[in-house]
Write a protein that holds these residues in place. Structure first.
Motif, PDB file in Angstrom:
ATOM      1  N   LEU A 108      68.785   0.541  28.622  1.00  0.00           N
ATOM      2  CA  LEU A 108      69.633   1.605  28.512  1.00  0.00           C
ATOM      3  C   LEU A 108      70.350   1.772  27.391  1.00  0.00           C
ATOM      4  O   LEU A 108      70.821   0.728  26.796  1.00  0.00           O
ATOM      5  CB  LEU A 108      70.223   1.761  29.737  1.00  0.00           C
ATOM      6  CG  LEU A 108      71.386   0.885  30.094  1.00  0.00           C
ATOM      7  CD1 LEU A 108      72.681   1.474  31.124  1.00  0.00           C
ATOM      8  CD2 LEU A 108      71.062  -0.488  30.653  1.00  0.00           C
ATOM      9  N   GLU A 109      70.904   3.168  27.119  1.00  0.00           N
ATOM     10  CA  GLU A 109      71.794   3.286  25.737  1.00  0.00           C
ATOM     11  C   GLU A 109      73.217   3.695  26.639  1.00  0.00           C
ATOM     12  O   GLU A 109      73.316   4.755  27.403  1.00  0.00           O
ATOM     13  CB  GLU A 109      71.293   4.170  24.797  1.00  0.00           C
ATOM     14  CG  GLU A 109      69.733   3.570  24.290  1.00  0.00           C
ATOM     15  CD  GLU A 109      69.346   4.640  23.371  1.00  0.00           C
ATOM     16  OE1 GLU A 109      69.688   5.677  23.556  1.00  0.00           O
ATOM     17  OE2 GLU A 109      68.707   4.158  22.526  1.00  0.00           O
ATOM     18  N   THR A 144      76.688 -14.853  31.664  1.00  0.00           N
ATOM     19  CA  THR A 144      76.908 -13.528  31.236  1.00  0.00           C
ATOM     20  C   THR A 144      78.245 -13.214  30.930  1.00  0.00           C
ATOM     21  O   THR A 144      79.342 -13.804  31.616  1.00  0.00           O
ATOM     22  CB  THR A 144      76.394 -12.563  32.296  1.00  0.00           C
ATOM     23  OG1 THR A 144      75.071 -13.055  32.647  1.00  0.00           O
ATOM     24  CG2 THR A 144      76.470 -11.064  31.894  1.00  0.00           C
ATOM     25  N   SER A 145      78.652 -12.244  30.092  1.00  0.00           N
ATOM     26  CA  SER A 145      79.918 -11.822  29.710  1.00  0.00           C
ATOM     27  C   SER A 145      80.667 -11.296  30.928  1.00  0.00           C
ATOM     28  O   SER A 145      80.063 -10.754  31.562  1.00  0.00           O
ATOM     29  CB  SER A 145      80.115 -10.796  28.552  1.00  0.00           C
ATOM     30  OG  SER A 145      81.396 -10.194  28.275  1.00  0.00           O
ATOM     31  N   ALA A 146      82.075 -11.536  31.080  1.00  0.00           N
ATOM     32  CA  ALA A 146      82.864 -11.110  32.274  1.00  0.00           C
ATOM     33  C   ALA A 146      82.857  -9.567  32.061  1.00  0.00           C
ATOM     34  O   ALA A 146      83.254  -9.279  33.232  1.00  0.00           O
ATOM     35  CB  ALA A 146      84.053 -11.988  32.095  1.00  0.00           C
ATOM     36  N   LYS A 172      72.200  -8.549  26.346  1.00  0.00           N
ATOM     37  CA  LYS A 172      70.955  -8.802  26.991  1.00  0.00           C
ATOM     38  C   LYS A 172      71.242  -9.580  28.151  1.00  0.00           C
ATOM     39  O   LYS A 172      71.876 -10.526  28.220  1.00  0.00           O
ATOM     40  CB  LYS A 172      69.990  -9.728  26.192  1.00  0.00           C
ATOM     41  CG  LYS A 172      69.413  -8.778  24.844  1.00  0.00           C
ATOM     42  CD  LYS A 172      68.427  -9.781  24.134  1.00  0.00           C
ATOM     43  CE  LYS A 172      67.923  -8.989  22.853  1.00  0.00           C
ATOM     44  NZ  LYS A 172      66.895  -9.591  22.036  1.00  0.00           N
ATOM     45  N   LEU A 173      71.090  -9.176  29.328  1.00  0.00           N
ATOM     46  CA  LEU A 173      71.429  -9.656  30.684  1.00  0.00           C
ATOM     47  C   LEU A 173      70.148 -10.184  31.421  1.00  0.00           C
ATOM     48  O   LEU A 173      69.070  -9.444  31.532  1.00  0.00           O
ATOM     49  CB  LEU A 173      72.371  -8.767  31.505  1.00  0.00           C
ATOM     50  CG  LEU A 173      73.418  -7.988  30.701  1.00  0.00           C
ATOM     51  CD1 LEU A 173      74.169  -6.956  31.845  1.00  0.00           C
ATOM     52  CD2 LEU A 173      74.390  -8.901  30.282  1.00  0.00           C
ATOM     53  N   ILE A 193      71.023  -3.683  27.188  1.00  0.00           N
ATOM     54  CA  ILE A 193      71.987  -2.447  27.144  1.00  0.00           C
ATOM     55  C   ILE A 193      72.089  -2.338  25.339  1.00  0.00           C
ATOM     56  O   ILE A 193      72.694  -3.208  24.843  1.00  0.00           O
ATOM     57  CB  ILE A 193      73.351  -2.655  27.749  1.00  0.00           C
ATOM     58  CG1 ILE A 193      72.957  -2.923  29.027  1.00  0.00           C
ATOM     59  CG2 ILE A 193      74.347  -1.635  27.514  1.00  0.00           C
ATOM     60  CD1 ILE A 193      74.231  -3.536  30.010  1.00  0.00           C
ATOM     61  N   ARG A 194      71.850  -1.233  24.796  1.00  0.00           N
ATOM     62  CA  ARG A 194      72.153  -0.944  23.583  1.00  0.00           C
ATOM     63  C   ARG A 194      73.576   0.144  23.109  1.00  0.00           C
ATOM     64  O   ARG A 194      73.387   1.149  24.000  1.00  0.00           O
ATOM     65  CB  ARG A 194      70.897  -0.301  22.793  1.00  0.00           C
ATOM     66  CG  ARG A 194      69.738  -1.021  22.719  1.00  0.00           C
ATOM     67  CD  ARG A 194      68.645  -0.293  21.834  1.00  0.00           C
ATOM     68  NE  ARG A 194      67.462  -1.398  21.591  1.00  0.00           N
ATOM     69  CZ  ARG A 194      66.603  -1.577  22.529  1.00  0.00           C
ATOM     70  NH1 ARG A 194      66.749  -1.253  23.734  1.00  0.00           N
ATOM     71  NH2 ARG A 194      65.654  -2.388  22.249  1.00  0.00           N
ATOM     72  N   VAL A 195      74.262  -0.248  22.720  1.00  0.00           N
ATOM     73  CA  VAL A 195      75.604   0.648  22.734  1.00  0.00           C
ATOM     74  C   VAL A 195      75.713   1.324  21.587  1.00  0.00           C
ATOM     75  O   VAL A 195      75.211   1.118  20.298  1.00  0.00           O
ATOM     76  CB  VAL A 195      76.752  -0.464  22.517  1.00  0.00           C
ATOM     77  CG1 VAL A 195      78.277  -0.044  22.664  1.00  0.00           C
ATOM     78  CG2 VAL A 195      76.997  -1.549  23.427  1.00  0.00           C
TER      79      VAL A 195
END
Length: 239
Positions: A108-109, A144-146, A172-173, A193-195
């Protein structure tokens, strides 16, 4: 009638010993199973051992009703007596199925500077087992980041704080789905996830002061120096 319980996935297993009674009117009478079922009878010193003919699968069929018939011949003709007994076999579920994600890759973006606690997507996994063996919970990889959180029950993935494309443009999760059996089984899915960029950075000069020296007889439009400006945004937002 008799009820027998057997765990699924067992190799061919003895279930019960049966004895033929009241067959004095028959010559060479025998006990047989009616219908096509995964069970068989084997003679054992005048009795019959009922066994499974293959491993049973709870997810395919959880209950069997086995009808027994007496087969034999009288002095005058061959006969088949009506069913004499029905045995009920209950197949017990074991935790032999790992959770299965509806899809193993999610992409997703999301625009940066999102609102806190933004819902990103919902992952979904099912488990063919029953009871606790089929109860699925979700979690993220421990590294994974908080910033990210997944609801352990619903599988809803959220970004708890605003994302910043200039700090990290792709996340990337790994999401795990685990059942509640003993021992538990699990599977995993990946989320990318693309920001997306927003014009949230003003251009910045490389230095607050520029000093150039030019000879007095320089021609018109001669280059005096280079002014450097940087903008961490991308595309037209950085021009």
């Amino acid at each position: 009638n008799q009820t027998v319980v057997i765990p699924e996935s067992q190799p061919p297993t003895p279930l019960a010993i049966l004895e033929l009674e009241g067959d004095s009117s028959f010559k060479d009478s025998s006990l047989a199973i009616e219908g096509d079922v995964p069970f068989f009878l084997s003679p054992q010193s005048g009795k019959y051992l009922l066994s499974t003919s293959k491993p049973l699968d709870y997810e395919m069929k959880s209950e069997y009703h086995i009808s027994m018939v007496v087969q034999g011949s009288s002095s005058e003709r061959s006969v088949i007596a009506p069913p004499q007994r029905e045995i009920r076999v209950m197949v017990e579920d074991v935790n032999d199925n790992a959770p299965h994600f509806s899809q193993t890759d999610y992409q997703l973006e999301v625009e940066e500077n999102n609102e806190p606690a933004l819902t990103l997507l919902q992952v979904s996994a099912s488990d063919a087992d029953s009871g606790l063996n089929g109860r699925v919970t979700y979690s993220l990889d421990k590294h994974t980041s908080a910033i990210f959180k997944v609801d352990s029950v619903t599988g809803q993935l959220s970004a708890l704080s605003p994302l910043d494309r200039e700090q990290k443009s792709v996340h990337k999760l790994t999401v795990f789905a685990r059942d509640s059996g003993v021992p538990p089984l699990e599977s995993q899915a990946s989320v990318i996830i693309r920001v997306l960029d927003q014009n949230d950075n003003a251009p910045v000069f490389s230095t607050p002061h520029f000093i150039f020296f030019i000879p007095e007889n320089a021609p018109p439009f001669a280059q005096v120096g280079v002014i450097e400006v940087e903008d961490p945004d991308e595309g037209l937002k950085a021009l």
